[in-house]
Write a protein that holds these residues in place. Structure first.
Motif, PDB file in Angstrom:
ATOM      1  N   PHE A  82       0.231  -1.186   0.119  1.00 33.25           N
ATOM      2  CA  PHE A  82       0.101  -0.011   0.067  1.00 33.25           C
ATOM      3  C   PHE A  82       0.708   1.403   0.018  1.00 33.25           C
ATOM      4  O   PHE A  82       0.505   2.406   0.285  1.00 33.25           O
ATOM      5  CB  PHE A  82      -0.576  -0.471   1.221  1.00 33.25           C
TER       6      PHE A  82
ATOM      7  N   LYS B 190       1.374  -7.618  -6.879  1.00 33.02           N
ATOM      8  CA  LYS B 190      -0.218  -7.440  -5.871  1.00 33.02           C
ATOM      9  C   LYS B 190      -1.044  -8.705  -5.883  1.00 33.02           C
ATOM     10  O   LYS B 190      -1.012  -9.211  -4.011  1.00 33.02           O
ATOM     11  CB  LYS B 190      -0.996  -6.389  -6.037  1.00 33.02           C
TER      12      LYS B 190
ATOM     13  N   ALA C  14      -0.606   0.007   7.493  1.00 29.00           N
ATOM     14  CA  ALA C  14      -1.313  -0.596   6.623  1.00 29.00           C
ATOM     15  C   ALA C  14      -0.837  -1.758   7.795  1.00 29.00           C
ATOM     16  O   ALA C  14       0.241  -2.283   8.194  1.00 29.00           O
ATOM     17  CB  ALA C  14      -0.873  -1.141   5.259  1.00 29.00           C
TER      18      ALA C  14
ATOM     19  N   LEU D 272      -8.337   3.715   3.764  1.00 28.82           N
ATOM     20  CA  LEU D 272      -7.834   2.840   4.251  1.00 28.82           C
ATOM     21  C   LEU D 272      -8.383   2.943   5.781  1.00 28.82           C
ATOM     22  O   LEU D 272      -8.669   2.126   6.669  1.00 28.82           O
ATOM     23  CB  LEU D 272      -6.759   2.786   4.455  1.00 28.82           C
TER      24      LEU D 272
ATOM     25  N   GLY E 293      -8.494   1.335  -1.278  1.00 27.94           N
ATOM     26  CA  GLY E 293      -6.726   2.170  -1.553  1.00 27.94           C
ATOM     27  C   GLY E 293      -6.623   3.271  -2.931  1.00 27.94           C
ATOM     28  O   GLY E 293      -4.505   3.302  -2.595  1.00 27.94           O
ATOM     29  N   ARG E 294      -6.626   2.224  -3.800  1.00 23.13           N
ATOM     30  CA  ARG E 294      -5.990   2.248  -5.273  1.00 23.13           C
ATOM     31  C   ARG E 294      -6.266   3.887  -5.311  1.00 23.13           C
ATOM     32  O   ARG E 294      -6.918   4.297  -5.361  1.00 23.13           O
ATOM     33  CB  ARG E 294      -6.428   1.657  -6.509  1.00 23.13           C
TER      34      ARG E 294
ATOM     35  N   PHE F 116      -7.965  -3.473  -1.219  1.00 20.54           N
ATOM     36  CA  PHE F 116      -7.209  -3.123  -1.922  1.00 20.54           C
ATOM     37  C   PHE F 116      -8.009  -1.801  -3.021  1.00 20.54           C
ATOM     38  O   PHE F 116      -7.449  -1.481  -3.473  1.00 20.54           O
ATOM     39  CB  PHE F 116      -6.240  -4.030  -2.557  1.00 20.54           C
TER      40      PHE F 116
END
Length: 336
Positions: free
Chosen positions: A83, A240, A88, A152, A140-141, A137
């Motif tokens: 991240f 990932k 995180a 997040l 949080g992109r 995920f």
């Protein structure tokens, strides 16, 4: 600072963590409500009771504490790299809560006794952690660092809240035996660590740790940004997927076996990053050793501070990690 660069200083740091872990093993092996004499190391023949305590209770518990601590801290370091965010963590982002809710559903709705019940908990923990990790995920992109961090934390808060609410509903419909099991398990404990649990951890956690270590170079490249990493030959989507699968497998198994043990994945990697630097080739194995060391020491304290009773080890790690997290947030606020 020692260990800031790779090479001999970094190897010294790893050697120091290994020696500290061995010392913690020796301390934990002879500590507890029924202590074992250190003279056993000098060749004294153990009594049947000593042998039974060591083989059936103490050894599987030490193995499980080592593997769970290594997995939680290693996954925390990997998620922070993935991240690109030092906050995180499997518990803060709701990963542990999602796995915990899935395991709680398995305990209440199905027969959780026996080997089949234990392996069902493995599968439930993995699927719950995977679902939450994919949601977080995706949320949080993209976006600037502060916005991504805020997203997040909000996602983790929402998931933890929902998991707590559904967990309360499950506790309402559970039987008295299931309710006690859920209560003790939800606080995080290694009190029921026997050989079936230890063997399950030995089967699932070391491959996940090895897989994360294989991702170290890719995580280092990812810190430069996805476009730069792609130019250096990194397949970021594949990286990932590997990190997500290894993390969810390991964390799901840890939650299924030991309950929810919070803040270990935040505390250990963050402290070691300040000491050893951000390189994952050193940070990942150091975090695994540090997590195993911290959980082993915490579990030893949990078994001895209130002997013959036991304090849930998750309470001790939360008492340690909660203030540290608040201090970390205040430091980041001052630096903004």
């Amino acid at each position: 600072m020692i260990g800031r660069h790779s090479g001999f200083p970094g190897q010294q740091a790893l050697n120091g963590l290994v020696l500290a872990l061995l010392a913690a093993w020796l301390l934990a092996a002879f500590s507890g409500s029924l202590g074992l004499s250190p003279r056993l190391l000098l060749g004294d023949w153990p009594t049947p009771l000593d042998w039974q305590v060591w083989w059936q209770l103490r050894l599987p518990r030490l193995l499980l504490a080592t593997l769970v601590g290594a997995m939680l801290a290693g996954s925390g370091a990997a998620m922070q790299g993935l991240f690109r965010n030092p906050l995180a963590d499997p518990s803060l982002l709701g990963l542990a809560s999602g796995a915990g809710l899935a395991v709680a559903l398995w305990i209440v709705l199905f027969d959780a006794s026996g080997p089949l019940g234990l392996y069902g908990q493995f599968a439930a923990g993995f699927l719950g952690a995977l679902a939450v990790c994919l949601v977080v995920f995706r949320l949080g992109r993209g976006g600037p660092g502060q916005e991504a961090l805020f997203t997040l934390l909000l996602a983790g808060l929402a998931i933890n809240t929902l998991a707590g609410a559904f967990g309360g509903l499950l506790a309402f419909v559970a039987s008295d035996e299931q309710l006690r099991q859920l209560s003790l398990w939800g606080m995080g404990s290694l009190a029921h660590a026997l050989w079936p649990a230890a063997l399950g951890a030995l089967l699932c956690i070391p491959p996940a740790l090895w897989w994360l270590c294989r991702c170290a170079r890719g995580l280092d490249l990812l810190q430069l940004g996805e476009l730069t990493a792609h130019g250096a030959g990194l397949d970021a989507p594949a990286l990932k997927r590997r990190v997500v699968l290894a993390t969810t497998l390991g964390v799901g198994v840890c939650v299924a076996l030991a309950g929810i043990i919070g803040f270990l994945g935040l505390l250990v990697p963050h402290c070691l990053r300040l000491w050893l630097g951000p390189g994952h080739r050193l940070l990942l194995p150091a975090s695994m050793l540090g997590g195993a060391l911290l959980l082993l020491v915490a579990d030893t304290l949990a078994r001895t501070l209130a002997s013959p009773a036991e304090i849930p080890v998750g309470l001790l790690t939360s008492l340690l990690g909660g203030p540290y997290f608040l201090w970390l947030l205040m430091q980041r606020r001052r630096s903004c």
